[in-house]
Write a protein that holds these residues in place. Structure first.
Motif, mmCIF file in Angstrom:
data_model
loop_
_atom_site.group_PDB
_atom_site.id
_atom_site.type_symbol
_atom_site.label_atom_id
_atom_site.label_comp_id
_atom_site.label_asym_id
_atom_site.label_seq_id
_atom_site.Cartn_x
_atom_site.Cartn_y
_atom_site.Cartn_z
ATOM 1 N N LEU A 6 36.578 37.223 48.161
ATOM 2 C CA LEU A 6 36.331 37.549 46.800
ATOM 3 C C LEU A 6 37.079 38.672 46.255
ATOM 4 O O LEU A 6 37.092 39.631 46.817
ATOM 5 C CB LEU A 6 34.730 37.694 46.526
ATOM 6 N N ILE A 7 38.058 38.602 45.347
ATOM 7 C CA ILE A 7 38.844 39.441 44.723
ATOM 8 C C ILE A 7 38.372 40.034 43.489
ATOM 9 O O ILE A 7 38.288 39.202 42.613
ATOM 10 C CB ILE A 7 40.491 39.112 44.405
ATOM 11 N N ILE A 8 38.139 41.444 43.513
ATOM 12 C CA ILE A 8 37.596 42.197 42.209
ATOM 13 C C ILE A 8 38.735 42.985 41.714
ATOM 14 O O ILE A 8 38.833 44.066 42.196
ATOM 15 C CB ILE A 8 36.228 42.582 42.730
ATOM 16 N N GLU A 9 39.531 42.552 40.799
ATOM 17 C CA GLU A 9 40.595 43.434 40.262
ATOM 18 C C GLU A 9 40.929 43.191 38.790
ATOM 19 O O GLU A 9 40.833 42.008 38.566
ATOM 20 C CB GLU A 9 41.796 42.932 40.909
ATOM 21 N N ASP A 10 40.785 44.288 37.906
ATOM 22 C CA ASP A 10 41.206 43.951 36.468
ATOM 23 C C ASP A 10 42.482 44.039 36.040
ATOM 24 O O ASP A 10 42.616 43.351 34.905
ATOM 25 C CB ASP A 10 40.263 45.025 35.936
ATOM 26 N N ASP A 11 43.427 44.228 36.706
ATOM 27 C CA ASP A 11 44.594 44.098 36.696
ATOM 28 C C ASP A 11 45.077 42.569 36.793
ATOM 29 O O ASP A 11 45.347 42.173 37.923
ATOM 30 C CB ASP A 11 45.729 45.094 37.380
ATOM 31 N N VAL A 12 45.629 42.206 35.782
ATOM 32 C CA VAL A 12 45.980 40.541 35.773
ATOM 33 C C VAL A 12 47.063 40.528 36.706
ATOM 34 O O VAL A 12 46.866 39.342 37.260
ATOM 35 C CB VAL A 12 46.073 40.182 34.382
ATOM 36 N N PHE A 13 48.102 41.211 36.383
ATOM 37 C CA PHE A 13 49.250 40.882 37.447
ATOM 38 C C PHE A 13 48.969 40.858 38.838
ATOM 39 O O PHE A 13 49.199 40.149 39.383
ATOM 40 C CB PHE A 13 50.402 41.736 36.719
ATOM 41 N N GLY A 16 46.738 38.235 40.194
ATOM 42 C CA GLY A 16 47.570 36.992 40.291
ATOM 43 C C GLY A 16 48.560 37.023 41.671
ATOM 44 O O GLY A 16 48.619 36.127 42.594
ATOM 45 N N LEU A 17 49.071 38.418 41.874
ATOM 46 C CA LEU A 17 49.886 38.606 43.003
ATOM 47 C C LEU A 17 49.088 38.300 44.418
ATOM 48 O O LEU A 17 49.304 37.864 45.315
ATOM 49 C CB LEU A 17 50.602 39.934 43.108
ATOM 50 N N GLU A 18 47.641 39.059 44.329
ATOM 51 C CA GLU A 18 46.911 39.062 45.561
ATOM 52 C C GLU A 18 46.509 37.535 45.756
ATOM 53 O O GLU A 18 46.345 37.088 46.760
ATOM 54 C CB GLU A 18 45.576 39.758 45.326
ATOM 55 N N GLU A 19 45.992 36.850 44.735
ATOM 56 C CA GLU A 19 45.504 35.611 44.633
ATOM 57 C C GLU A 19 46.499 34.733 45.396
ATOM 58 O O GLU A 19 46.177 33.936 46.439
ATOM 59 C CB GLU A 19 44.897 35.166 43.534
ATOM 60 N N LYS A 20 47.659 34.737 44.940
ATOM 61 C CA LYS A 20 48.936 33.889 45.408
ATOM 62 C C LYS A 20 49.093 34.114 46.606
ATOM 63 O O LYS A 20 49.275 33.229 47.706
ATOM 64 C CB LYS A 20 50.029 33.953 44.357
ATOM 65 N N LYS A 21 49.166 35.222 47.222
ATOM 66 C CA LYS A 21 49.661 35.547 48.670
ATOM 67 C C LYS A 21 48.285 35.208 49.417
ATOM 68 O O LYS A 21 48.507 34.647 50.529
ATOM 69 C CB LYS A 21 49.729 37.333 48.900
ATOM 70 N N LEU A 22 47.204 35.367 49.063
ATOM 71 C CA LEU A 22 45.963 34.910 49.818
ATOM 72 C C LEU A 22 45.873 33.468 49.908
ATOM 73 O O LEU A 22 45.683 33.016 51.111
ATOM 74 C CB LEU A 22 44.708 35.504 49.536
ATOM 75 N N LEU A 23 46.064 32.693 49.065
ATOM 76 C CA LEU A 23 46.228 31.374 49.014
ATOM 77 C C LEU A 23 47.425 30.770 50.018
ATOM 78 O O LEU A 23 47.043 29.788 50.693
ATOM 79 C CB LEU A 23 46.498 30.550 47.622
#
Length: 122
Positions: A6-13, A16-23
């Motif tokens: 679960l990523i909780i981050e308000d900075d959209v950019f 997105g980077l965190e989500e892409k890397k973890l996926l």
């Protein structure tokens, strides 16, 4: 890996980077922009690890972390605070509330973040 993050981050950019890397690393990722949305999500799902920013709109990361540690289903789940807060008081407060790790965003790469996450999940 199939571990739920679960990523909780308000900075959209950055989110997105965190989500892409973890996926890419094989994690199952849910990314939200506020602690309130994270609270809604954890009522239905249980993450294996939480990646938490502290400076969030509405409920801040400290309040969310306190809620996580009060929740019997989440009490033992690792939480990494990934924030730009670099003062000793903020870091101590997060650790006192139960953060397993504290990483200052500007001091770490996403690769280093993934390694820390994998270490906590062993």
């Amino acid at each position: 890996m199939n571990k739920k993050v679960l990523i909780i981050e308000d900075d959209v950019f950055l989110r997105g980077l965190e989500e892409k890397k973890l996926l890419h690393e094989g994690f199952v990722v849910t990314a939200v922009e506020s602690a309130e949305k994270a609270v809604e999500w954890i009522e239905k799902e249980t993450p294996d690890i939480i990646l938490l920013d502290l400076l969030l709109p509405g409920m801040d990361g400290y309040s969310f972390l306190q809620k996580v540690r009060e929740n019997l289903n989440l009490r033992e789940k690792p939480v990494i605070v990934f924030s730009n807060i670099a003062d000793v008081g903020g870091i101590k407060k997060a650790k006192d509330l139960g953060a397993n790790d504290f990483m200052i965003k500007s001091n770490f790469t996403l690769e280093e973040l993934v390694e820390r996450m994998k270490g906590l999940l062993k």
